[in-house]
Design a protein around this motif. Structure first.
Motif, PDB file in Angstrom:
ATOM      1  N   GLY A 187       1.810   5.157  12.151  1.00 48.53           N
ATOM      2  CA  GLY A 187       3.004   5.931  12.474  1.00 48.53           C
ATOM      3  C   GLY A 187       3.690   6.534  11.266  1.00 48.53           C
ATOM      4  O   GLY A 187       3.200   7.482  10.661  1.00 48.53           O
ATOM      5  N   LYS A 188       4.832   5.970  10.895  1.00 51.52           N
ATOM      6  CA  LYS A 188       5.705   6.578   9.888  1.00 51.52           C
ATOM      7  C   LYS A 188       5.726   5.760   8.600  1.00 51.52           C
ATOM      8  O   LYS A 188       5.829   4.539   8.626  1.00 51.52           O
ATOM      9  CB  LYS A 188       7.126   6.690  10.459  1.00 51.52           C
ATOM     10  N   VAL A 189       5.672   6.455   7.456  1.00 46.95           N
ATOM     11  CA  VAL A 189       5.795   5.841   6.135  1.00 46.95           C
ATOM     12  C   VAL A 189       7.009   6.446   5.438  1.00 46.95           C
ATOM     13  O   VAL A 189       7.136   7.673   5.369  1.00 46.95           O
ATOM     14  CB  VAL A 189       4.543   6.090   5.267  1.00 46.95           C
ATOM     15  N   VAL A 190       7.896   5.574   4.935  1.00 43.37           N
ATOM     16  CA  VAL A 190       9.053   6.026   4.164  1.00 43.37           C
ATOM     17  C   VAL A 190       9.131   5.177   2.900  1.00 43.37           C
ATOM     18  O   VAL A 190       9.280   3.957   2.977  1.00 43.37           O
ATOM     19  CB  VAL A 190      10.370   5.899   4.951  1.00 43.37           C
ATOM     20  N   CYS A 191       9.025   5.808   1.730  1.00 40.64           N
ATOM     21  CA  CYS A 191       9.082   5.081   0.457  1.00 40.64           C
ATOM     22  C   CYS A 191      10.052   5.774  -0.490  1.00 40.64           C
ATOM     23  O   CYS A 191      10.006   6.992  -0.646  1.00 40.64           O
ATOM     24  CB  CYS A 191       7.701   5.015  -0.198  1.00 40.64           C
ATOM     25  N   ALA A 219       5.596  -1.692  -8.875  1.00 47.21           N
ATOM     26  CA  ALA A 219       4.712  -0.799  -8.126  1.00 47.21           C
ATOM     27  C   ALA A 219       4.706  -1.133  -6.633  1.00 47.21           C
ATOM     28  O   ALA A 219       4.879  -2.281  -6.235  1.00 47.21           O
ATOM     29  CB  ALA A 219       3.295  -0.891  -8.684  1.00 47.21           C
ATOM     30  N   ILE A 220       4.474  -0.094  -5.821  1.00 46.95           N
ATOM     31  CA  ILE A 220       4.308  -0.257  -4.372  1.00 46.95           C
ATOM     32  C   ILE A 220       2.844   0.004  -4.040  1.00 46.95           C
ATOM     33  O   ILE A 220       2.317   1.081  -4.333  1.00 46.95           O
ATOM     34  CB  ILE A 220       5.201   0.711  -3.587  1.00 46.95           C
ATOM     35  N   THR A 221       2.191  -0.974  -3.438  1.00 48.21           N
ATOM     36  CA  THR A 221       0.781  -0.830  -3.056  1.00 48.21           C
ATOM     37  C   THR A 221       0.613  -1.262  -1.604  1.00 48.21           C
ATOM     38  O   THR A 221       0.999  -2.377  -1.237  1.00 48.21           O
ATOM     39  CB  THR A 221      -0.136  -1.685  -3.945  1.00 48.21           C
ATOM     40  N   PHE A 222       0.041  -0.382  -0.801  1.00 48.13           N
ATOM     41  CA  PHE A 222      -0.280  -0.718   0.590  1.00 48.13           C
ATOM     42  C   PHE A 222      -1.761  -0.442   0.800  1.00 48.13           C
ATOM     43  O   PHE A 222      -2.259   0.637   0.496  1.00 48.13           O
ATOM     44  CB  PHE A 222       0.547   0.114   1.567  1.00 48.13           C
ATOM     45  N   ASP A 223      -2.470  -1.422   1.368  1.00 52.49           N
ATOM     46  CA  ASP A 223      -3.884  -1.253   1.696  1.00 52.49           C
ATOM     47  C   ASP A 223      -4.100  -1.868   3.073  1.00 52.49           C
ATOM     48  O   ASP A 223      -3.998  -3.084   3.238  1.00 52.49           O
ATOM     49  CB  ASP A 223      -4.775  -1.928   0.656  1.00 52.49           C
ATOM     50  N   GLY A 224      -4.368  -1.020   4.044  1.00 52.11           N
ATOM     51  CA  GLY A 224      -4.533  -1.509   5.415  1.00 52.11           C
ATOM     52  C   GLY A 224      -4.554  -0.353   6.383  1.00 52.11           C
ATOM     53  O   GLY A 224      -5.331   0.594   6.199  1.00 52.11           O
ATOM     54  N   SER A 225      -3.669  -0.399   7.385  1.00 54.47           N
ATOM     55  CA  SER A 225      -3.644   0.645   8.404  1.00 54.47           C
ATOM     56  C   SER A 225      -2.211   0.927   8.819  1.00 54.47           C
ATOM     57  O   SER A 225      -1.489   0.019   9.230  1.00 54.47           O
ATOM     58  CB  SER A 225      -4.469   0.204   9.626  1.00 54.47           C
ATOM     59  N   MET A 267       3.179   4.525  -6.695  1.00 56.84           N
ATOM     60  CA  MET A 267       2.940   4.184  -5.297  1.00 56.84           C
ATOM     61  C   MET A 267       1.511   4.513  -4.906  1.00 56.84           C
ATOM     62  O   MET A 267       1.031   5.636  -5.147  1.00 56.84           O
ATOM     63  CB  MET A 267       3.912   4.949  -4.388  1.00 56.84           C
ATOM     64  N   THR A 268       0.839   3.537  -4.313  1.00 59.38           N
ATOM     65  CA  THR A 268      -0.521   3.721  -3.828  1.00 59.38           C
ATOM     66  C   THR A 268      -0.569   3.290  -2.375  1.00 59.38           C
ATOM     67  O   THR A 268      -0.286   2.134  -2.058  1.00 59.38           O
ATOM     68  CB  THR A 268      -1.525   2.885  -4.647  1.00 59.38           C
ATOM     69  N   LEU A 269      -0.917   4.226  -1.490  1.00 57.52           N
ATOM     70  CA  LEU A 269      -0.975   3.948  -0.060  1.00 57.52           C
ATOM     71  C   LEU A 269      -2.376   4.264   0.447  1.00 57.52           C
ATOM     72  O   LEU A 269      -2.792   5.433   0.453  1.00 57.52           O
ATOM     73  CB  LEU A 269       0.067   4.790   0.696  1.00 57.52           C
ATOM     74  N   ARG A 270      -3.107   3.226   0.836  1.00 55.45           N
ATOM     75  CA  ARG A 270      -4.446   3.399   1.372  1.00 55.45           C
ATOM     76  C   ARG A 270      -4.431   2.970   2.829  1.00 55.45           C
ATOM     77  O   ARG A 270      -4.124   1.817   3.142  1.00 55.45           O
ATOM     78  CB  ARG A 270      -5.458   2.555   0.592  1.00 55.45           C
ATOM     79  N   SER A 271      -4.762   3.902   3.709  1.00 53.10           N
ATOM     80  CA  SER A 271      -4.697   3.607   5.143  1.00 53.10           C
ATOM     81  C   SER A 271      -6.005   3.971   5.828  1.00 53.10           C
ATOM     82  O   SER A 271      -6.596   5.027   5.559  1.00 53.10           O
ATOM     83  CB  SER A 271      -3.549   4.389   5.796  1.00 53.10           C
ATOM     84  N   ALA A 272      -6.434   3.091   6.730  1.00 53.84           N
ATOM     85  CA  ALA A 272      -7.678   3.320   7.473  1.00 53.84           C
ATOM     86  C   ALA A 272      -7.511   4.403   8.528  1.00 53.84           C
ATOM     87  O   ALA A 272      -8.504   4.918   9.050  1.00 53.84           O
ATOM     88  CB  ALA A 272      -8.144   2.019   8.122  1.00 53.84           C
ATOM     89  N   ASP A 285       3.837   8.228 -10.246  1.00 50.46           N
ATOM     90  CA  ASP A 285       2.697   8.864  -9.584  1.00 50.46           C
ATOM     91  C   ASP A 285       2.581   8.363  -8.158  1.00 50.46           C
ATOM     92  O   ASP A 285       2.917   7.219  -7.844  1.00 50.46           O
ATOM     93  CB  ASP A 285       1.412   8.552 -10.338  1.00 50.46           C
ATOM     94  N   VAL A 286       2.065   9.238  -7.287  1.00 49.14           N
ATOM     95  CA  VAL A 286       1.881   8.914  -5.876  1.00 49.14           C
ATOM     96  C   VAL A 286       0.427   9.183  -5.500  1.00 49.14           C
ATOM     97  O   VAL A 286      -0.095  10.278  -5.732  1.00 49.14           O
ATOM     98  CB  VAL A 286       2.811   9.753  -4.980  1.00 49.14           C
ATOM     99  N   LEU A 287      -0.232   8.177  -4.921  1.00 51.25           N
ATOM    100  CA  LEU A 287      -1.609   8.318  -4.457  1.00 51.25           C
ATOM    101  C   LEU A 287      -1.682   7.968  -2.984  1.00 51.25           C
ATOM    102  O   LEU A 287      -1.261   6.883  -2.575  1.00 51.25           O
ATOM    103  CB  LEU A 287      -2.546   7.394  -5.245  1.00 51.25           C
TER     104      LEU A 287
END
Length: 295
Positions: free
Chosen positions: A204-208, A195-201, A215-220, A234-236
């Motif tokens: 600019g650009k996201v490429v996955c 799994a790919i998990t990002f939690d932060g900020s 994939m779970t991407l949480r950005s401030a 699944d993509v969140l």
């Protein structure tokens, strides 16, 4: 010349010719059909190992701006610290020979740090892989000057915590990628299993790119662009309530849901002024864009 030897020469020539022809055919098929991935049991871990130092320890390199980790197997953790200098530590349940210990090098200008899994070599099978656990500690005082962090590994989870660096790039074959409380401008990740998990900020650009991984991407903050190419996953996306975006979703199966008020125009979902551009391509995976809970 011995008569028997004379009779054998044509046969020997035919055998040698057949072996050469076979090697050529296999080489062509490897290039055309397997993209050069057929190794026949051999592992290729070769690089220019000039001026690399052996083993873990403190790295007195106060001007480093780029960090690159090239690993094979075993967990990787990259953590902030209050130390004066960078440091690397490796652990293994297996005995480490000098050849199997990590290598590291700082470039002549002092700006690039390269970390390698082991000595440069060819070797047969996986017997030389030690399933090593790497810890890289990054001083917080370097945050203002760091420009990029690149990690490439085959197997073993990768965790990056509380770093501030403009560009984070991770590539793996079979590893979970977990980014916790990191701040960056651009983020890229590529993996097959894990799994790919990002939690932060991410500003600019996201490429996955992924296969068989969620994939779970949480950005401030709302990224300027998000490009996801996924198979069976699944993509969140979890974004601030004030986000504006346009989403072009292409999938064979899988549902789309969102907490945001969106309108559709020519098959594109638009929220607000649609300024951020999202391209999500999935085969059989659900896509959800939710409003991030405020801390």
């Amino acid at each position: 010349m011995n008569p028997k030897l004379k009779k054998m020469l044509p046969i020997l020539a035919i055998v040698v010719g057949a072996l050469i022809l076979g090697a050529i055919v296999v080489g062509i098929l490897n290039a055309l059909l397997a993209n050069g991935t057929w190794s026949f049991g051999w592992s290729d871990y070769r690089y220019d190992d000039s001026n690399y130092r052996i083993g873990d320890g403190t790295i007195a390199a106060p001007n480093v701006t780029e960090i690159e980790v090239d690993w094979i197997d075993g967990r990787i953790e990259i953590l902030p610290c209050d130390d004066m200098f960078l440091s690397v530590t490796e652990f293994s349940a297996n005995e480490l020979t000098e050849d199997s210990r990590l290598r590291w090098r700082v470039s002549e200008d002092g700006k690039s740090l390269s970390i390698k899994y082991r000595k440069s070599s060819w070797y047969l099978g996986n017997s030389e892989n030690k399933d090593k656990f790497l810890i890289l500690r990054v001083p917080k005082k370097l945050f203002g000057q760091l420009t990029s962090l690149k990690v490439k590994t085959v197997a073993g989870d990768v965790t990056v915590k509380e770093l501030e660096v403009p560009s984070i790039s991770l590539e793996s074959t079979s590893a979970a990628i977990n980014i916790k409380s990191c701040t960056c401008t651009d983020f890229s990740a590529k993996t097959v299993n894990g799994a790919i998990t990002f939690d932060g900020s991410i500003a600019g650009k996201v490429v996955c790119k992924s296969v068989n991984v969620a994939m779970t991407l949480r950005s401030a903050v709302c990224p300027q662009s998000v490009t996801v190419d996924s198979v069976n996953a699944d993509v969140l996306l979890s974004l601030p309530a004030t986000s504006s975006f346009s989403l072009n979703k292409d999938s064979i199966g899988g549902d789309f849901s969102t907490d945001f008020a969106v309108e559709q125009a020519d098959g594109v979902y638009i929220c607000g002024d649609g300024s951020a551009r999202f391209e999500i391509d999935t085969v059989t995976g659900d896509v959800k864009i939710e409003k991030r809970e405020e801390d």
